[in-house]
Design a protein around this motif. Structure first.
Motif, mmCIF file in Angstrom:
data_model
loop_
_atom_site.group_PDB
_atom_site.id
_atom_site.type_symbol
_atom_site.label_atom_id
_atom_site.label_comp_id
_atom_site.label_asym_id
_atom_site.label_seq_id
_atom_site.Cartn_x
_atom_site.Cartn_y
_atom_site.Cartn_z
ATOM 1 N N CYS A 302 8.391 35.487 -4.480
ATOM 2 C CA CYS A 302 9.558 34.616 -5.033
ATOM 3 C C CYS A 302 10.439 35.218 -5.202
ATOM 4 O O CYS A 302 11.613 34.266 -5.470
ATOM 5 C CB CYS A 302 8.279 33.792 -5.469
ATOM 6 N N ALA A 306 14.483 34.128 -3.988
ATOM 7 C CA ALA A 306 15.269 33.644 -4.845
ATOM 8 C C ALA A 306 16.310 34.044 -4.914
ATOM 9 O O ALA A 306 17.547 33.781 -5.937
ATOM 10 C CB ALA A 306 13.983 32.573 -6.208
ATOM 11 N N LEU A 314 13.750 27.902 0.685
ATOM 12 C CA LEU A 314 13.193 27.541 -0.430
ATOM 13 C C LEU A 314 11.075 26.579 -0.227
ATOM 14 O O LEU A 314 10.832 27.036 -1.055
ATOM 15 C CB LEU A 314 13.770 25.737 -1.253
ATOM 16 N N VAL A 362 11.554 19.693 -1.776
ATOM 17 C CA VAL A 362 12.227 20.493 -0.417
ATOM 18 C C VAL A 362 13.014 19.250 0.618
ATOM 19 O O VAL A 362 13.596 19.509 1.241
ATOM 20 C CB VAL A 362 11.655 21.477 -0.473
ATOM 21 N N LEU A 374 18.410 28.692 -0.170
ATOM 22 C CA LEU A 374 18.747 28.698 -0.708
ATOM 23 C C LEU A 374 20.062 29.020 -1.397
ATOM 24 O O LEU A 374 20.898 29.033 -2.378
ATOM 25 C CB LEU A 374 17.835 29.719 -1.674
ATOM 26 N N VAL A 455 15.182 29.583 -9.464
ATOM 27 C CA VAL A 455 15.471 28.624 -8.375
ATOM 28 C C VAL A 455 16.418 26.773 -9.039
ATOM 29 O O VAL A 455 17.501 26.766 -8.817
ATOM 30 C CB VAL A 455 14.297 28.641 -7.966
ATOM 31 N N VAL A 459 19.561 25.911 -7.551
ATOM 32 C CA VAL A 459 20.275 25.326 -7.246
ATOM 33 C C VAL A 459 20.337 23.500 -8.391
ATOM 34 O O VAL A 459 21.303 22.874 -7.440
ATOM 35 C CB VAL A 459 18.690 24.563 -6.387
#
Length: 516
Positions: A302, A306, A314, A362, A374, A455, A459
């Motif tokens: 992950c 990321a 994602l 998502v 991402l 994340v 985002v």
């Protein structure tokens, strides 16, 4: 109660058959496609209501007792029976399945995934629901296997026909991995049944492995464990999961993460622990070792996805996070203690609620931006979600902090209890080894917090343009589908006794060989 449980298991199959028939004139409305989607929503809603009524009628003073039981001879020559029942272990999973399926049907009514006929879509979702509900309700090993396999074909078609890029390859990988694991699992189930003379899970659990030699138990746990580990998914048998989640439609990902993965861990608790305790004792350290490797591996994967410039998806990131979260569940089961197993069951429910919510979110982002990449979401086209769609951004941050195990939310209790279980494992298990596993799992929680906060920063608080173009914030149907998951995540975090009060007496009885 007996009728309710039988209705919950069988009604989705009847609804699936009805979905393929022409709608009655009075129910067609202006759009036949909307009529069948409405049918799916009504059927799953009725099953959810029945599950809630069943939960309310459940004898909460005796959660270790099998309730709402039905026991009918089906194949006398093999002593196979249609044996249904629920206790404090299976009831929460039954209600979670009914809830998530209804929320998926509600979401699909307003946001049907691109693909073929809605009739086939609704029918497949209902068959999938029936298989998952039956898995948590049946008390015969062969029926458990049939229900366990029943979900594979519907999920295969949901991915292959309504999925996104690389959907065919992902669907084939999913079906091949799970079918191969299931073949091995069937051999273990047959070995138990033939050596003990019965497939009845209650009788076998009460006997607590007394009718099976240690060598038979070891072989049975190895065979059954492989099949369950594929479905869980346990590292290194997990590689089908990221591809399946990335390609699956939103509701396919929600059901896969929220319900199907739980079938594997439930099998460990319901079959391996009480029926083959000596074999489980032999493999517990190895199961724990694979679990903590999965925790670290999932977190590092992950983190790699990321980072800036990695072109990470994602959906794929959340799929890898499931490998880590289910690692905690397996660690709790491997401790073979009431504390660890209760933590595993709690983490199961928490993961279903939180990861189901994250996949919904998502999916909503992908609908708005056309991608779940991402770098795109964090770049000029998707910058600063807080400023462009504050409610959506806030909910994404909520899902992330719940997933990382923030105290006060559902994700905290399961992970904490599984590590407590590893701190003091069952008698006969190496405490130094399990203390090492506990420390590694603790490092995994730090890595989990790192990638989820990364994340959120990228985002939700990404590069802000001077005049950011707004996007649609949470719509009414999204609010209706996601609110129950948020509310239950908070409720389970603040009031864990609701769930633990159900599971603990049943777990105590299970580990004691059927004795309360």
């Amino acid at each position: 109660m007996q009728f309710l449980l039988a209705f919950i298991v069988v009604a989705p199959l009847v609804g699936a058959a009805a979905a393929l028939l022409p709608a009655p004139p009075g129910l067609k409305g202006n759009n036949p496609d909307q009529a069948v989607l409405r049918h799916g929503m009504v059927v799953t809603g009725a099953i959810l209501i029945a599950a809630v009524v069943l939960a309310l009628g459940f004898d909460h003073d005796h959660p270790s007792k099998m309730q709402a039981t039905t026991d009918i001879s089906w194949i006398p020559a093999l002593d196979v029976r249609i044996h249904l029942g629920i206790d404090g272990i299976s009831l929460p999973l039954l209600v979670l399945t009914a809830l998530l399926t209804f929320l998926c049907a509600l979401y699909s009514y307003f946001k049907m995934p691109t693909g073929p006929s809605p009739k086939a879509f609704v029918a497949l979702v209902l068959v999938l629901e029936s298989g998952t509900l039956a898995t948590f309700a049946v008390l015969d090993l062969l029926l458990f296997f049939l229900a366990f396999e029943m979900v594979l074909i519907p999920m295969y078609f949901l991915i292959a026909r309504w999925g996104g890029a690389q959907k065919q390859a992902a669907a084939w990988k999913f079906i091949l991995y799970t079918l191969l694991g299931s073949v091995v699992m069937l051999l273990g189930i047959l070995l138990i049944g033939l050596k003990s003379g019965t497939f009845d899970m209650v009788a076998l659990a009460t006997d607590n492995g007394g009718g099976l030699t240690t060598s038979v138990q070891v072989v049975a746990v190895l065979a059954i464990g492989i099949g369950l580990a594929v479905k869980t998914p346990m590292w290194p048998l997990h590689s089908w999961l990221p591809d399946a989640h990335t390609a699956a439609p939103t509701i396919g990902s929600v059901l896969l993460a929220g319900v199907l993965l739980k079938m594997g861990t439930y099998g460990f608790v319901r079959i391996a622990l009480p029926i083959t305790p000596d074999g489980m004792h032999t493999f517990a350290p190895y199961l724990a070792a694979f679990a903590v490797v999965g925790i670290i591996y999932g977190s590092l994967a992950c983190l790699a996805l990321a980072r800036k410039g990695a072109k990470g998806d994602l959906k794929r990131l959340i799929a890898y996070s499931s490998v880590g979260h289910m690692g905690f569940v397996l660690l709790g089961i491997a401790s073979m203690t009431p504390t660890g197993v209760n933590g595993a069951l709690f983490a199961n429910i928490a993961h279903g609620l939180i990861t189901g919510l994250l996949f919904f979110l998502v999916g909503a982002l992908k609908d708005r931006y056309g991608t779940a990449d991402l770098d795109t979401l964090a770049g000029a086209t998707g910058a600063a979600l807080y400023g462009r769609a504050p409610r959506l951004g806030g909910l994404l941050a909520f899902g992330a902090v719940a997933s990382l195990g923030l105290p006060g939310l559902a994700g905290f209790w399961g992970e904490m209890l599984t590590m407590f279980g590893a701190f003091q494992p069952a008698e006969g298990l190496s405490r130094p080894a399990f203390l090492t596993f506990m420390v590694i799992a603790g490092i995994g929680t730090l890595l989990t917090a790192a990638y989820l906060l990364l994340v959120v920063r990228r985002v939700c608080m990404g590069e802000q343009r001077e005049t950011p173009e707004p996007i649609a914030d949470i719509q009414g149907y999204e609010f209706a589908a996601w609110t129950p998951l948020v509310a239950l995540t908070v409720l389970a975090g603040l009031w864990p006794a609701v769930l633990l009060g159900l599971t603990d007496p049943a777990v105590q009885k299970l580990l004691a060989g059927g004795k309360s």
